[in-house]
Design a protein around this motif. Structure first.
Motif, PDB file in Angstrom:
ATOM      1  N   ALA A  70       0.824  -1.209   0.000  1.00 12.22           N
ATOM      2  CA  ALA A  70       0.000   0.000   0.000  1.00 12.22           C
ATOM      3  C   ALA A  70       0.857   1.258   0.000  1.00 12.22           C
ATOM      4  CB  ALA A  70      -0.927  -0.003   1.216  1.00 12.22           C
ATOM      5  N   ARG A  71       1.997   1.214   0.647  1.00  9.37           N
ATOM      6  CA  ARG A  71       2.895   2.369   0.692  1.00  9.37           C
ATOM      7  C   ARG A  71       3.338   2.753  -0.711  1.00  9.37           C
ATOM      8  NH1 ARG A  71       7.685   1.790   4.671  1.00  9.37           N
ATOM      9  NH2 ARG A  71       5.995   2.249   6.102  1.00  9.37           N
ATOM     10  N   TYR A  72       3.689   1.772  -1.530  1.00 10.74           N
ATOM     11  CA  TYR A  72       4.195   2.070  -2.873  1.00 10.74           C
ATOM     12  C   TYR A  72       3.081   2.236  -3.894  1.00 10.74           C
ATOM     13  CZ  TYR A  72       8.589   0.959  -0.701  1.00 10.74           C
ATOM     14  OH  TYR A  72       9.665   0.967   0.137  1.00 10.74           O
ATOM     15  N   LEU A  73       2.006   1.522  -3.740  1.00 10.39           N
ATOM     16  CA  LEU A  73       0.896   1.655  -4.682  1.00 10.39           C
ATOM     17  C   LEU A  73       0.104   2.933  -4.457  1.00 10.39           C
ATOM     18  CD1 LEU A  73      -0.339  -2.030  -4.914  1.00 10.39           C
ATOM     19  CD2 LEU A  73       0.966  -0.727  -6.600  1.00 10.39           C
ATOM     20  N   SER A  74       0.215   3.530  -3.274  1.00  9.41           N
ATOM     21  CA  SER A  74      -0.483   4.791  -3.033  1.00  9.41           C
ATOM     22  C   SER A  74       0.062   5.900  -3.919  1.00  9.41           C
ATOM     23  CB  SER A  74      -0.387   5.183  -1.562  1.00  9.41           C
ATOM     24  OG  SER A  74       0.952   5.453  -1.209  1.00  9.41           O
ATOM     25  N   PHE A  75       1.349   5.834  -4.265  1.00  6.39           N
ATOM     26  CA  PHE A  75       1.923   6.815  -5.192  1.00  6.39           C
ATOM     27  C   PHE A  75       1.249   6.694  -6.553  1.00  6.39           C
ATOM     28  CE2 PHE A  75       5.028   7.930  -8.470  1.00  6.39           C
ATOM     29  CZ  PHE A  75       5.197   9.271  -8.168  1.00  6.39           C
ATOM     30  N   LEU A  76       1.038   5.469  -7.015  1.00  7.03           N
ATOM     31  CA  LEU A  76       0.346   5.252  -8.285  1.00  7.03           C
ATOM     32  C   LEU A  76      -1.080   5.781  -8.219  1.00  7.03           C
ATOM     33  CD1 LEU A  76       0.343   3.959 -11.128  1.00  7.03           C
ATOM     34  CD2 LEU A  76      -0.405   1.851 -10.023  1.00  7.03           C
ATOM     35  N   PHE A  77      -1.745   5.573  -7.092  1.00  8.29           N
ATOM     36  CA  PHE A  77      -3.098   6.081  -6.917  1.00  8.29           C
ATOM     37  C   PHE A  77      -3.125   7.604  -6.999  1.00  8.29           C
ATOM     38  CE2 PHE A  77      -6.303   7.805  -3.985  1.00  8.29           C
ATOM     39  CZ  PHE A  77      -7.450   7.357  -4.627  1.00  8.29           C
ATOM     40  N   LEU A 119      -2.593   8.720 -10.655  1.00  8.58           N
ATOM     41  CA  LEU A 119      -3.814   8.575 -11.444  1.00  8.58           C
ATOM     42  C   LEU A 119      -4.859   9.616 -11.054  1.00  8.58           C
ATOM     43  CD1 LEU A 119      -4.145   4.697 -11.603  1.00  8.58           C
ATOM     44  CD2 LEU A 119      -3.513   6.254 -13.447  1.00  8.58           C
ATOM     45  N   GLN A 120      -4.927   9.929  -9.778  1.00  7.34           N
ATOM     46  CA  GLN A 120      -5.896  10.918  -9.312  1.00  7.34           C
ATOM     47  C   GLN A 120      -5.587  12.299  -9.875  1.00  7.34           C
ATOM     48  OE1 GLN A 120      -6.050  11.215  -5.024  1.00  7.34           O
ATOM     49  NE2 GLN A 120      -8.269  11.226  -5.074  1.00  7.34           N
ATOM     50  N   ILE A 121      -4.312  12.692  -9.904  1.00  7.39           N
ATOM     51  CA  ILE A 121      -3.964  14.010 -10.438  1.00  7.39           C
ATOM     52  C   ILE A 121      -4.166  14.044 -11.945  1.00  7.39           C
ATOM     53  CG2 ILE A 121      -1.479  13.637 -10.738  1.00  7.39           C
ATOM     54  CD1 ILE A 121      -3.041  16.847  -9.475  1.00  7.39           C
ATOM     55  N   LEU A 122      -3.930  12.920 -12.633  1.00  7.32           N
ATOM     56  CA  LEU A 122      -4.197  12.884 -14.072  1.00  7.32           C
ATOM     57  C   LEU A 122      -5.679  13.060 -14.363  1.00  7.32           C
ATOM     58  CD1 LEU A 122      -1.778  10.088 -15.294  1.00  7.32           C
ATOM     59  CD2 LEU A 122      -1.629  12.532 -15.745  1.00  7.32           C
ATOM     60  N   LEU A 123      -6.523  12.423 -13.566  1.00  2.00           N
ATOM     61  CA  LEU A 123      -7.972  12.613 -13.732  1.00  2.00           C
ATOM     62  C   LEU A 123      -8.385  14.049 -13.444  1.00  2.00           C
ATOM     63  CD1 LEU A 123      -9.361   9.318 -12.185  1.00  2.00           C
ATOM     64  CD2 LEU A 123      -9.501  10.038 -14.570  1.00  2.00           C
ATOM     65  N   LEU A 124      -7.780  14.656 -12.442  1.00  2.00           N
ATOM     66  CA  LEU A 124      -8.098  16.046 -12.120  1.00  2.00           C
ATOM     67  C   LEU A 124      -7.663  16.977 -13.252  1.00  2.00           C
ATOM     68  CD1 LEU A 124      -9.089  18.090  -9.907  1.00  2.00           C
ATOM     69  CD2 LEU A 124      -6.668  18.361  -9.387  1.00  2.00           C
ATOM     70  N   SER A 164      -6.889  24.586 -10.530  1.00  5.25           N
ATOM     71  CA  SER A 164      -7.447  23.340  -9.996  1.00  5.25           C
ATOM     72  C   SER A 164      -6.358  22.476  -9.365  1.00  5.25           C
ATOM     73  CB  SER A 164      -8.138  22.552 -11.113  1.00  5.25           C
ATOM     74  OG  SER A 164      -9.190  23.295 -11.670  1.00  5.25           O
ATOM     75  N   VAL A 165      -5.218  22.375 -10.034  1.00  7.62           N
ATOM     76  CA  VAL A 165      -4.123  21.570  -9.498  1.00  7.62           C
ATOM     77  C   VAL A 165      -3.562  22.221  -8.235  1.00  7.62           C
ATOM     78  CG1 VAL A 165      -1.799  20.721  -9.991  1.00  7.62           C
ATOM     79  CG2 VAL A 165      -3.588  20.510 -11.705  1.00  7.62           C
ATOM     80  N   LEU A 215      -4.004  18.324  -0.523  1.00  2.00           N
ATOM     81  CA  LEU A 215      -3.124  17.217  -0.183  1.00  2.00           C
ATOM     82  C   LEU A 215      -2.163  17.586   0.947  1.00  2.00           C
ATOM     83  CD1 LEU A 215      -2.135  15.501  -3.546  1.00  2.00           C
ATOM     84  CD2 LEU A 215      -3.673  14.668  -1.773  1.00  2.00           C
ATOM     85  N   ALA A 216      -1.673  18.834   0.939  1.00  3.89           N
ATOM     86  CA  ALA A 216      -0.800  19.289   2.027  1.00  3.89           C
ATOM     87  C   ALA A 216      -1.566  19.271   3.341  1.00  3.89           C
ATOM     88  CB  ALA A 216      -0.253  20.669   1.727  1.00  3.89           C
ATOM     89  N   TYR A 217      -2.808  19.779   3.320  1.00  4.39           N
ATOM     90  CA  TYR A 217      -3.631  19.744   4.532  1.00  4.39           C
ATOM     91  C   TYR A 217      -3.869  18.307   4.986  1.00  4.39           C
ATOM     92  CZ  TYR A 217      -7.754  19.518   7.399  1.00  4.39           C
ATOM     93  OH  TYR A 217      -8.633  19.205   8.407  1.00  4.39           O
TER      94      TYR A 217
END
Length: 149
Positions: A26-33, A36-41, A134-135, A142-144
């Motif tokens: 989960a630690r490493y796959l969270s980066f991928l998540f 993908l989330q920022i690409l969708l945004l 938006s970004v 994300l910082a918060y």
């Protein structure tokens, strides 16, 4: 309800080695998540910008209160919300005894402003102010989220 309760109780009998492996995955796959989330945004923000620009081009109204003004006002709102978020982050999380938190907030602020400048320059020919806003708002969130947890 019984199935859910049964699954919950069955987790008590799973070995800790499984959860340690899950933690590492989960630690490493969270980066991928997050990627993908920022690409969708970014895709959403570009679509939003292009849709409102097409509305402006299709309309016959030549006044200054068209869809382009809506794009500017939306971007201004997102930037003002981000600036307010940065101030609140410094007030609530950036005390003098918290250099790591100050670093996270400062990096968010500096990188957001630098990437906005790049996005609005000729270096990025497809950059838009609304997408950058938006970004920036998402990076502030994300910082918060990182500081609050």
């Amino acid at each position: 309800v019984f199935l859910l309760a049964g699954l919950l109780v069955s987790t008590l009998f799973i070995d800790n080695d499984f959860f340690e492996a899950y933690r590492e995955a989960a630690r490493y796959l969270s980066f991928l998540f997050l990627l993908l989330q920022i690409l969708l945004l970014i895709d959403f923000a570009y679509t939003w910008n292009e849709t409102w620009l097409s509305y402006d081009e299709d309309g016959d109204d030549e006044s200054c209160c068209g869809w382009k003004l809506a794009i500017l006002l939306s971007a201004a709102f997102l930037y003002l919300a981000s600036i307010g978020g940065w101030v609140l982050l410094y007030v609530y999380f950036g005390g003098s005894a918290c250099p790591a938190q100050q670093t996270v907030i400062s990096l968010t602020l500096i990188l957001s402003l630098a990437l906005t400048a790049v996005s609005c320059s000729k270096i990025a020919p497809h950059g838009t102010l609304l997408t950058s806003a938006s970004v920036t708002a998402y990076a502030t969130y994300l910082a918060y989220s990182a500081l609050a947890s």
